[in-house]
Design a protein around this motif. Structure first.
Motif, PDB file in Angstrom:
ATOM      1  N   LYS A  61       0.732  -1.241  -0.009  1.00 29.04           N
ATOM      2  CA  LYS A  61      -0.167   0.027  -0.146  1.00 29.04           C
ATOM      3  C   LYS A  61       0.878   1.266  -0.093  1.00 29.04           C
ATOM      4  CE  LYS A  61      -3.720  -2.429   2.593  1.00 29.04           C
ATOM      5  NZ  LYS A  61      -4.530  -2.227   3.825  1.00 29.04           N
ATOM      6  N   TYR A  62       2.029   1.268   0.628  1.00 31.37           N
ATOM      7  CA  TYR A  62       2.859   2.478   0.801  1.00 31.37           C
ATOM      8  C   TYR A  62       4.212   2.107   0.548  1.00 31.37           C
ATOM      9  CZ  TYR A  62      -1.114   2.866   3.816  1.00 31.37           C
ATOM     10  OH  TYR A  62      -2.502   3.109   4.395  1.00 31.37           O
ATOM     11  N   PRO A  63       4.564   1.794  -0.693  1.00 30.49           N
ATOM     12  CA  PRO A  63       5.976   1.246  -1.188  1.00 30.49           C
ATOM     13  C   PRO A  63       6.765   2.563  -1.503  1.00 30.49           C
ATOM     14  CG  PRO A  63       4.378   1.162  -3.080  1.00 30.49           C
ATOM     15  CD  PRO A  63       3.577   1.375  -1.999  1.00 30.49           C
ATOM     16  N   SER A  64       6.133   3.780  -1.640  1.00 31.47           N
ATOM     17  CA  SER A  64       7.066   4.857  -1.984  1.00 31.47           C
ATOM     18  C   SER A  64       7.635   5.665  -0.610  1.00 31.47           C
ATOM     19  CB  SER A  64       6.077   5.717  -2.799  1.00 31.47           C
ATOM     20  OG  SER A  64       5.332   6.331  -2.240  1.00 31.47           O
ATOM     21  N   THR A  65       6.887   5.176   0.383  1.00 34.29           N
ATOM     22  CA  THR A  65       7.245   5.706   1.754  1.00 34.29           C
ATOM     23  C   THR A  65       8.613   5.108   2.362  1.00 34.29           C
ATOM     24  OG1 THR A  65       6.069   4.375   3.288  1.00 34.29           O
ATOM     25  CG2 THR A  65       5.082   6.145   2.332  1.00 34.29           C
ATOM     26  N   ASN A  66       9.507   6.042   3.127  1.00 29.57           N
ATOM     27  CA  ASN A  66      10.373   5.264   3.812  1.00 29.57           C
ATOM     28  C   ASN A  66      10.083   4.457   5.121  1.00 29.57           C
ATOM     29  OD1 ASN A  66      12.534   6.786   2.668  1.00 29.57           O
ATOM     30  ND2 ASN A  66      12.596   8.341   3.997  1.00 29.57           N
ATOM     31  N   TYR A  67       8.798   4.401   5.507  1.00 33.30           N
ATOM     32  CA  TYR A  67       8.289   3.373   6.605  1.00 33.30           C
ATOM     33  C   TYR A  67       8.019   2.229   5.881  1.00 33.30           C
ATOM     34  CZ  TYR A  67       6.960   7.487   9.604  1.00 33.30           C
ATOM     35  OH  TYR A  67       6.650   8.329  10.305  1.00 33.30           O
ATOM     36  N   ALA A  68       7.925   2.007   4.559  1.00 32.17           N
ATOM     37  CA  ALA A  68       7.943   0.831   3.836  1.00 32.17           C
ATOM     38  C   ALA A  68       9.276   0.041   3.953  1.00 32.17           C
ATOM     39  CB  ALA A  68       7.204   0.737   2.579  1.00 32.17           C
ATOM     40  N   ALA A  69      10.239   0.678   3.527  1.00 32.82           N
ATOM     41  CA  ALA A  69      11.521   0.214   3.727  1.00 32.82           C
ATOM     42  C   ALA A  69      12.231  -0.119   5.121  1.00 32.82           C
ATOM     43  CB  ALA A  69      12.726   1.162   3.358  1.00 32.82           C
ATOM     44  N   MET A  70      11.767   0.713   6.246  1.00 32.12           N
ATOM     45  CA  MET A  70      11.905   0.604   7.530  1.00 32.12           C
ATOM     46  C   MET A  70      11.269  -0.695   7.896  1.00 32.12           C
ATOM     47  SD  MET A  70      11.473   4.620   8.636  1.00 32.12           S
ATOM     48  CE  MET A  70      11.306   3.990  10.384  1.00 32.12           C
ATOM     49  N   ALA A  71      10.056  -0.998   7.639  1.00 36.25           N
ATOM     50  CA  ALA A  71       9.330  -2.191   8.068  1.00 36.25           C
ATOM     51  C   ALA A  71       9.978  -3.445   7.327  1.00 36.25           C
ATOM     52  CB  ALA A  71       7.780  -1.951   7.250  1.00 36.25           C
ATOM     53  N   ALA A  72      10.503  -3.317   6.142  1.00 35.42           N
ATOM     54  CA  ALA A  72      11.124  -4.562   5.621  1.00 35.42           C
ATOM     55  C   ALA A  72      12.287  -4.718   6.426  1.00 35.42           C
ATOM     56  CB  ALA A  72      11.267  -4.421   4.000  1.00 35.42           C
ATOM     57  N   LEU A  73      13.248  -3.966   6.526  1.00 33.27           N
ATOM     58  CA  LEU A  73      14.385  -4.097   7.228  1.00 33.27           C
ATOM     59  C   LEU A  73      14.095  -4.674   8.624  1.00 33.27           C
ATOM     60  CD1 LEU A  73      16.430  -0.695   6.573  1.00 33.27           C
ATOM     61  CD2 LEU A  73      17.108  -2.854   5.810  1.00 33.27           C
ATOM     62  N   ASN A 127      14.975   5.182  -0.498  1.00 31.40           N
ATOM     63  CA  ASN A 127      16.042   5.562   0.113  1.00 31.40           C
ATOM     64  C   ASN A 127      17.331   4.909   0.056  1.00 31.40           C
ATOM     65  OD1 ASN A 127      17.730   6.013   2.700  1.00 31.40           O
ATOM     66  ND2 ASN A 127      16.224   7.645   3.113  1.00 31.40           N
ATOM     67  N   GLU A 128      18.311   5.719  -0.416  1.00 35.81           N
ATOM     68  CA  GLU A 128      19.404   5.057  -0.926  1.00 35.81           C
ATOM     69  C   GLU A 128      20.246   4.659   0.244  1.00 35.81           C
ATOM     70  OE1 GLU A 128      20.781   4.227  -4.075  1.00 35.81           O
ATOM     71  OE2 GLU A 128      18.802   5.199  -4.608  1.00 35.81           O
TER      72      GLU A 128
END
Length: 216
Positions: free
Chosen positions: A82-94, A122-123
């Protein structure tokens, strides 16, 4: 009367100009207003996305604290969808990858780290995911694949960690000479306040200490 004639001339000029360029001016204004409206709408959308994603991330954090593996994966999957473009999605995956790794679920850990690498915006998060993925591959004894992951470009602030992880892999391969060089490189790139510096020094000492400098 002279004033009236001058005013009439200006009015005639304005009418002629509008007749010639009126449509262009109108469409230019419409395009400008449309662009501004789109910009405002996009920013509002981004704020809404970020706000909703932050709420889900809070739910994820509670699931991690409760060690609820199924809910962790479910919430993380929702965020990535639902929110793949947010930094929260990357944080959640990490975060999910870390929880899965600690639960010895290397498959889930790898899948989440790979998602950050492939889809994260986010790089720095993408670079961090590569370092952690190399660590998972090290555990799986996929040494060459791990070294390949670390061969990418990394931000300067993560290069010490990259060198440390690369040295760990080289040690596992039995390549002590290159491992010592890589540990030394990691130390050279760390500040005295780095919390990992003492551990890297211990690993280097375990291999026989500092790398001998080449004679000029």
């Amino acid at each position: 009367m002279a004033y009236d004639l001058e005013e009439q001339e200006q009015l005639d000029t304005l009418k002629a100009t509008w007749k010639q360029y009126g449509n262009l001016i109108t469409w230019t204004l419409i395009a400008a207003l449309g662009s501004y409206a789109g910009w405002v709408q996009w920013n509002n959308y981004q704020r809404n996305q970020s706000g909703q994603a932050s709420q889900l991330f809070e739910e994820l954090s509670k699931s991690v604290a409760a060690k609820d593996a199924q809910k962790i994966q479910r919430v993380a999957a929702d965020m990535k969808e639902k929110y793949p473009s947010t930094n929260y999605a990357a944080m959640a995956a990490l975060t999910t990858a870390k929880a899965a790794y600690e639960a010895s679920d290397l498959k889930t850990a790898k899948a989440n780290l790979q998602w950050v690498i492939d889809s994260g915006k986010n790089e720095e998060y993408k670079a961090l995911a590569k370092i952690r993925l190399a660590g998972v591959l090290l555990d799986e004894k996929a040494y060459e694949e791990a070294l390949k992951v670390l061969s990418a470009e990394f931000p300067a602030e993560l290069q010490a960690e990259v060198a440390d992880r690369k040295a760990d892999i080289l040690v596992a391969q039995g390549n002590t000479a290159e491992a010592k060089k890589s540990y030394q490189l990691a130390l050279d790139k760390m500040t005295d306040k780095s919390p990992a510096k003492q551990l890297v020094q211990l690993k280097l000492d375990a291999l026989g200490g500092a790398v001998a400098q080449d004679k000029q």
